[in-house]
Enzyme design. Sequence first.
Site, PDB file in Angstrom:
ATOM      1  N   ASN A  26      28.243  39.301  49.284  1.00  0.00           N
ATOM      2  CA  ASN A  26      28.115  38.421  48.099  1.00  0.00           C
ATOM      3  C   ASN A  26      27.756  36.993  48.514  1.00  0.00           C
ATOM      4  O   ASN A  26      28.432  36.029  48.174  1.00  0.00           O
ATOM      5  CB  ASN A  26      29.373  38.455  47.215  1.00  0.00           C
ATOM      6  CG  ASN A  26      30.608  37.873  47.882  1.00  0.00           C
ATOM      7  OD1 ASN A  26      30.705  37.832  49.107  1.00  0.00           O
ATOM      8  ND2 ASN A  26      31.553  37.415  47.083  1.00  0.00           N
ATOM      9  N   ASP A  43      31.190  43.960  46.496  1.00  0.00           N
ATOM     10  CA  ASP A  43      32.445  43.208  46.440  1.00  0.00           C
ATOM     11  C   ASP A  43      32.285  41.798  45.870  1.00  0.00           C
ATOM     12  O   ASP A  43      31.305  41.108  46.116  1.00  0.00           O
ATOM     13  CB  ASP A  43      33.082  43.104  47.827  1.00  0.00           C
ATOM     14  CG  ASP A  43      34.396  42.347  47.754  1.00  0.00           C
ATOM     15  OD1 ASP A  43      35.243  42.737  46.952  1.00  0.00           O
ATOM     16  OD2 ASP A  43      34.546  41.325  48.453  1.00  0.00           O
ATOM     17  N   ASP A  80      40.186  39.932  53.481  1.00  0.00           N
ATOM     18  CA  ASP A  80      39.453  39.377  52.335  1.00  0.00           C
ATOM     19  C   ASP A  80      39.391  37.849  52.451  1.00  0.00           C
ATOM     20  O   ASP A  80      39.506  37.137  51.451  1.00  0.00           O
ATOM     21  CB  ASP A  80      40.102  39.816  51.016  1.00  0.00           C
ATOM     22  CG  ASP A  80      39.239  39.463  49.807  1.00  0.00           C
ATOM     23  OD1 ASP A  80      38.065  39.072  49.978  1.00  0.00           O
ATOM     24  OD2 ASP A  80      39.762  39.569  48.667  1.00  0.00           O
ATOM     25  N   GLY A  84      40.056  33.345  45.405  1.00  0.00           N
ATOM     26  CA  GLY A  84      39.923  33.637  46.842  1.00  0.00           C
ATOM     27  C   GLY A  84      40.793  32.734  47.682  1.00  0.00           C
ATOM     28  O   GLY A  84      41.071  31.594  47.302  1.00  0.00           O
TER      29      GLY A  84
HETATM   30  C1  NCD Z   1      36.149  36.910  46.890  1.00  0.00           C
HETATM   31  C2  NCD Z   1      35.147  35.788  47.110  1.00  0.00           C
HETATM   32  O1  NCD Z   1      35.524  34.630  46.978  1.00  0.00           O
HETATM   33  O2  NCD Z   1      33.984  36.052  47.464  1.00  0.00           O
HETATM   34  N1  NCD Z   1      37.232  36.395  46.112  1.00  0.00           N
HETATM   35  C3  NCD Z   1      38.464  36.923  46.005  1.00  0.00           C
HETATM   36  O3  NCD Z   1      39.268  36.368  45.255  1.00  0.00           O
HETATM   37  N2  NCD Z   1      38.831  37.978  46.665  1.00  0.00           N
HETATM   38  C4  NCD Z   1      35.498  38.076  46.267  1.00  0.00           C
HETATM   39  C5  NCD Z   1      36.280  39.341  46.360  1.00  0.00           C
HETATM   40  O4  NCD Z   1      36.624  39.825  47.459  1.00  0.00           O
HETATM   41  O5  NCD Z   1      36.558  39.930  45.331  1.00  0.00           O
HETATM   42 ZN    ZN Z   2      36.795  41.850  46.163  1.00  0.00          ZN
END
Ligand code: NCD
Ligand code: ZN
Length: 425
Positions: free
Chosen positions: A96, A154, A307, A326
Amino acid sequence: MSLIVIKNGHLIDPQTGLNGKRDILIDKGRIVKIAESISPPPGAEAIDVEGCVVCPSFTDIHVHFRDPGQTYKEDIFTGSRAAVAGGYTTVVCMPNTLPAIDEPSLVRYVIEKGEEAGLCRVLPAAAVTKGRKGKELTEMSLLKDAGAVYFTDDGAPVMDAHIMRKAMEFAGSIGSFVADHCEDLSLSSDGVAHEGEIAAALGLPPLPPEAEDTMIARDCVLSMHTGMPVHICHLSTKVGVEIITWAKAMGAKVSAEVTPHHLYLTDEEWLDFDCKAKVSPPLREHEDIEALRWALASGIIDIVATDHAPHAHQEKMAEHQHCPPGMIGLQFALPIVLELVRKDYFDLPRLVEVMSINPARKIGLNPPKIKEGETAEFTIFDPTESWEVNEETILSKSKNTPLLGRKLIGKVKYTFYGGKIVYRD
Ligand code: NCD
Ligand code: ZN
């Protein structure tokens, strides 16, 4: 220095059954001897790691390095630096980015920039659908040939079940798999925090767990019917754990990862109204955490993945509806999983399985091994050292984590990759 002796480490490698105090002799990057006591040969560098654990280094199959396109948040170099400081020598970057990783040239870009940084293996996951728009499948074969290790949109789910089924069938047929960010957008809507007492008390738009649970159920059913693998990203709910338990019992090729933050933090992080607590899926309740911990112990959850999702300070200061979800995680995974070892959910060999062996195997790699003849690729950590999470200790470009100012126990001291020391505390 071509000769190194690591003295007095507690070596743990479930692949060879190693679990005890040994010395390691490394010559030109290769492990040439493992024995109870090795006296350093002339000219050797001796590193005394008394009290430390030495284990195969970690693999994180879910990180966001924001490269290309948003390198003010993180780039492949700074991300790699944070990775090795967390004990990782392989990371999988999410697609992404801007643009999304949906073409072979972009897959190559990530791999080459990772090699240029030279600290660890940086591998890309490619998008399932073009532009991650959920409509048209990417050229999965070409992307895989270019080096993509799996497929995911994702940051967004693959909402259309028909497209998801086709994607699973195609990825499975070429020996790969789809990983899904399970979120039914019609249920999550404009939700910000886990739907529960805290969101209600603070007046935060609620995000119900069934947004995640229904999508996990759909993916498990699709996997069962197609016979193809599916990987569940950042599992966060107790019902999700139950669904995966059922799917695995039915023989579906389902695997699941959990993040350190979902294993450790609850929606109470919202109590100071700080959007550092905003993450997707949202931080949940004690009961969820407890279910995730036991599922990780029992094998229902296979993998810990961070993540790691860096965002700039300014972005995280925005109001809760506008702030991007995130939090970063590469340097906190080890201390958080160690906390579960201290609390007796599982033992150190299991920690090595879920942070090193299982994630490496999931993406088709041979996990690093602590064995004579192997290239030195391991992490040395002090399981008792306490350190503070702050602007200085965080090596990532972004500092977005609710853990700022808190102490964690367990610190990476050295990371070896390709026979060399790539991180030294
Ligand atoms: C992720 C991001 O910031 O790209 N954010 C998150 O809260 N996890 C995207 C994701 O993994 O869903
Ligand atoms: Zn995710």
